[in-house]
Scaffold this active site. Sequence first.
Site, PDB file in Angstrom:
ATOM      1  N   HIS A 128       0.811  -1.216   0.000  1.00  0.00           N
ATOM      2  CA  HIS A 128       0.000   0.000   0.000  1.00  0.00           C
ATOM      3  C   HIS A 128       0.845   1.267   0.000  1.00  0.00           C
ATOM      4  CE1 HIS A 128       0.436  -0.100   4.519  1.00  0.00           C
ATOM      5  NE2 HIS A 128       0.432   1.199   4.352  1.00  0.00           N
ATOM      6  N   ASP A 158       0.219  -7.545   1.520  1.00  0.00           N
ATOM      7  CA  ASP A 158       0.721  -6.168   1.665  1.00  0.00           C
ATOM      8  C   ASP A 158       2.245  -6.118   1.693  1.00  0.00           C
ATOM      9  OD1 ASP A 158       0.283  -3.466   1.710  1.00  0.00           O
ATOM     10  OD2 ASP A 158       0.150  -3.321   3.886  1.00  0.00           O
ATOM     11  N   SER A 232       4.593   2.641   7.907  1.00  0.00           N
ATOM     12  CA  SER A 232       4.324   1.472   7.084  1.00  0.00           C
ATOM     13  C   SER A 232       5.533   1.106   6.236  1.00  0.00           C
ATOM     14  CB  SER A 232       3.129   1.737   6.162  1.00  0.00           C
ATOM     15  OG  SER A 232       1.955   1.897   6.902  1.00  0.00           O
TER      16      SER A 232
END
Length: 479
Positions: A128, A158, A232
């Site tokens: 993402h 992911d 992230s």
Amino acid sequence: MTTASKTLLALTLAAAFGGFAATAIREGLEAPARAEPSAPAAAIAPTVAALPAVVSGQPLPSLAPMLAKVTPAVVSVHTKQRVRVSPFGNDPIFRRMFPELSQERINESLGSGVIVDAQRGYVLTNHHVIEGADEVSVTLADGRTLTAEFVGSDPDTDVALMRIKAPNLTALPMADSGALRVGDFVVAVGNPFGIGQTVTSGIVSAVGRSGLRGLGFQNFIQTDASINPGNSGGALVNLNGELVGINTASFNPRGSMAGNIGLGFAIPTSLARNIMGQLIANNGVVIRGTLGLESQDVDARIAQALGLPEARGAVVTQVFSGSAAAAAGVKVGDVILSANGERIDGRDALRNFEGLQAVGGRIALDVRRDGKPLQLTATLRAQPKAFAGLELDPRLNGATFAELPERLRQAGLSGVLVESVERGSRAEANRLRKDDVVIASNAGNFEDLPGFRASFTQAPAQLVLRIVRGGRPADLLMQ
């Protein structure tokens, strides 16, 4: 100074410097007052002094030496995406009528990444973080900014892999994340909110965490180390400075921008290493193994009918011809309670387990058949990623159907995704559109792509698909 005056002073300090400092000062003020009412002010000074450098002849522990080796391997990821913006929004008619009014806009975002192979320049991050990006650059801890080459990614776990070319790179060694225990200390390193490299620490709160909505296939490490937007793709390391996870998400009912509340999640290195290997070997894609069956949750009614002591497990409702399950002897009505020793509580747990396995993997299934225990062994076969509509039915010619992204399944949808529709095709004339989700059909019951294909064994005279488009259901008659 009276006791009341001292308490007032402590409350004033609390307002100015925060509750922690004021509490320490208040305790220092009140304790001497009880022991020695006339104690001089100097007697309370040690209660607010800095921690000593040495205790009992031993220096205080510090993470600094370990982090000096870790932080050069954690990078900031900067992405750019070019999008066309129309004053008519998403209205397709006016956008086609007035294309000259559309303007190009560049969306930028920030994330983190981890160098895991210095020689080949491989950088792991989250899917993402780089999804839809036209340009990706990486900034190293020493300030160098490099263009990143996209190797591949897997939306359903992911995980994404990039490559950079530069001398003197530092990589993190990968530890065995399976050895992590609840209570182990961990440190998260990343670039939260784009403010620059930041380190937070905490413990492992849970391992093997799953069941979180909208996050694809799941086998997360849960930690209370702060993981905020921008973290992230960053590193979760143990106290030896070894990579144990890739930070991927934080949980907050008020939304991710509300900040950290001690619920952070990381992809374990055991999974990230597997996905990375597949991305390198399979030209940037992941090929998953599948049992080739459909199932549903065991509720109290089913448990009673099948003579089970408790309402748990996945009861098999369909076994596809030529599948791994068929070869292993799985039958409709079997209840799967565990796979490779991992507890299976229901359909979603079985699907999540399958999604984390590679093609060719041998799976030991703990099954109940007619109320009796049975052990079966299956060798997973390749899971098809997409089918052309013409392979299923001429009325679907021009459409391509793909497996529904797991994040949509976690959000409560089931079915298949319309991956593409050719212009001027029969599928387009039948009003199918890209990104439609087909959730039902009068051809037969299905939950996923193999089930959708199997439902066309005997195609009906009139074919109707129920779709979801923009959150709204509709029925389409295929001519």
